[in-house]
Every structure is written in C-alpha cells, then in structure tokens.
Design a protein around this motif. Structure first.
Motif, short mmCIF file in Angstrom:
data_model
loop_
_atom_site.label_atom_id
_atom_site.label_comp_id
_atom_site.label_asym_id
_atom_site.label_seq_id
_atom_site.Cartn_x
_atom_site.Cartn_y
_atom_site.Cartn_z
N PRO A 84 45.93 57.81 32.91
CA PRO A 84 44.96 58.62 32.17
C PRO A 84 45.22 58.65 30.66
O PRO A 84 44.27 58.62 29.86
CB PRO A 84 45.12 60.02 32.79
N ALA A 85 46.48 58.70 30.27
CA ALA A 85 46.80 58.71 28.83
C ALA A 85 46.44 57.38 28.20
O ALA A 85 45.91 57.33 27.08
CB ALA A 85 48.28 59.01 28.64
N LEU A 86 46.71 56.28 28.88
CA LEU A 86 46.36 54.96 28.35
C LEU A 86 44.85 54.78 28.26
O LEU A 86 44.34 54.19 27.29
CB LEU A 86 46.97 53.86 29.22
N GLU A 87 44.11 55.29 29.24
CA GLU A 87 42.66 55.20 29.18
C GLU A 87 42.10 56.01 28.02
O GLU A 87 41.15 55.59 27.35
CB GLU A 87 42.05 55.67 30.50
N ALA A 88 42.70 57.17 27.77
CA ALA A 88 42.27 57.97 26.63
C ALA A 88 42.52 57.22 25.33
O ALA A 88 41.68 57.19 24.43
CB ALA A 88 43.00 59.31 26.62
N ALA A 89 43.69 56.58 25.21
CA ALA A 89 44.02 55.80 24.01
C ALA A 89 43.05 54.65 23.84
O ALA A 89 42.59 54.35 22.72
CB ALA A 89 45.45 55.29 24.11
N ALA A 90 42.69 53.98 24.93
CA ALA A 90 41.77 52.84 24.85
C ALA A 90 40.41 53.26 24.33
O ALA A 90 39.69 52.46 23.71
CB ALA A 90 41.64 52.19 26.22
N GLY A 91 40.04 54.53 24.54
CA GLY A 91 38.75 55.01 24.06
C GLY A 91 38.60 54.94 22.55
O GLY A 91 37.48 54.95 22.04
#
Length: 237
Positions: A84-91
């Motif tokens: 979830p943290a990596l997906e947020a960063a990818a945003g």
C-alpha cells in the motif's frame, strides 16, 4: 522529461505519500539521504517498477521500521505489507501500473547518479530508506490496477495491518520567526499564526495532511469534527 533525469520533485512527493502509509509504529519524516547514512548492503529491500507516462523504479528499505507492526502476524510477507505504501508513492507519477515487488538485499540499489534517495527518520535517526530511479519510457500508458484486482487472499492479509496505530496531529496554524525572536519568547507572549480565527484545523497522519475539521470540546478534551477529506493531489499541492 528525459528518462535519465531524476524526477526530483515527484520523488519528494512520492516519499511524502509513502511515509504516510508505511506501517511504522513511530511517526517518520522524510529527509535527504546524506553521504554515509545509507543502509548496509545486506539490508532487505522491496523493489517495484512503476510503468506509466513517467516510469520509475521504487526502492524501499523498511524491514526494521515495520518489524513491530508485523510481529506475530503470520502469513503477511514484507512485500505485501509494504505494497500500500509503494502504491501511494507510485501515485505521484500519474496513471500506470506498479509491478509485483521483488524482495532482495539492497546492495547498490540506493546508489547511482540517476537515483533520488531519502532517509525516513524518527527523531533525526534513519529508520527506513526510500529511493526513486527513472526507467526507460514505454509506449502507451497501462491502466492502473485497482485494489479490487488483487487476489482476495492478498486483500484479506492486509487486514492484519488495520490495528497498527498511526499518529494523528491537529494543527491550527503556523508561523515563522527568526531565532532572535524565538529566544525572546516568555510566558505571556502572543504569536500570530497564518490562519484566521474560525478557520478549519488540519488533521495530519504521520505528517501528511489527510483532512480538515472544526475544533470542538468533548468531555472537557479538545477534539476535531471532520468537515473535509483531503485527496492525495490536494495534500501534495
């Protein structure tokens, strides 16, 4: 933007978005990675590639920072816990697809001229590390996968993180003072903040703005009545 140019501004936004969802039991702040402050090459990294209009490789070293949150939570891999943290960063890099993450020793993944790297600190001490490295562009922009596309078992595994406590802070305003005036502060001093009376307070999670609300009193304690949820784009702006 050239594929060889480190997207420094987007990288900082990505780091801010990531740290807000990192399941750490202590609040972490984003700071530049100073020489000599990188993790040991044997530390475990979770590495994922984001493919989109801007394609990047995301490197996250946070096994120690999240160890307490994951203690006793069998069945949840480090990669799943940090997803979830990596997906947020990818945003921070627009629409695209974040590939499955690889878990491996960090080695030299947090080095190189094209890398933009950060230390994620608690009280000035690095607890985790995050890096963004640009990748060659690919034709077309894939459609971003939603959380509903994940296997049901993986979504269920994420529920073990729901009880991880994160620090919420209400902020009614800020001001800037030269050191001279800070040293002159005494009981009774009044500081003018950058917000008018009655304006909503900011609600921060681990330093990231997520909502605004009214200050209320609940059983003789202060509280916040939420009036607005702030999107990731608004918070980054």
């Amino acid at each position: 933007m050239s594929a060889r140019t480190a997207p420094a501004l987007d990288a900082r936004t990505a780091a801010d978005l990531l740290v807000a969802l990192l399941p750490s039991t202590v609040p972490l702040t984003v700071a530049p990675l100073l020489p000599g402050a990188a993790p040991a090459p044997t530390e475990t990294a979770v590495v994922a590639t984001f493919v989109g209009a801007t394609s990047v490789e995301l490197v996250l070293v946070a096994e120690t920072a999240v160890a307490q949150s994951l203690a006793g939570q069998g069945g949840v891999s480090l990669a799943d816990a940090l997803r979830p943290a990596l997906e947020a960063a990818a945003g921070a890099f627009g629409h695209g697809v974040l590939d499955a993450a690889e878990v491996r020793p960090v080695g030299g993944d947090l080095t190189g001229d094209a890398l933009t790297a950060f230390a994620l600190e608690a009280d000035g001490v690095p607890q985790a590390w995050f890096g963004v490295r640009p990748r060659a562009q690919h034709p077309g922009v894939p459609t971003q996968r939603s959380s509903s596309d994940r296997p049901a078992a993986q979504r269920a595994d994420m529920r073990v993180l729901y009880d991880v406590e994160m620090t919420l802070t209400a902020e009614i305003g800020r001001t800037r003072l030269p050191v001279r005036q800070v040293l002159d502060l005494v009981p009774g001093s009044v500081l003018e903040l950058d917000r008018t009376a009655g304006a909503p307070a900011d609600l921060m999670v681990n330093g990231r703005l997520i909502a605004r609300g009214e200050v209320v009193v609940v059983d003789e304690d202060y509280g916040i009545r939420i009036t607005e949820i702030v999107s990731a784009e608004q918070a980054a702006g």
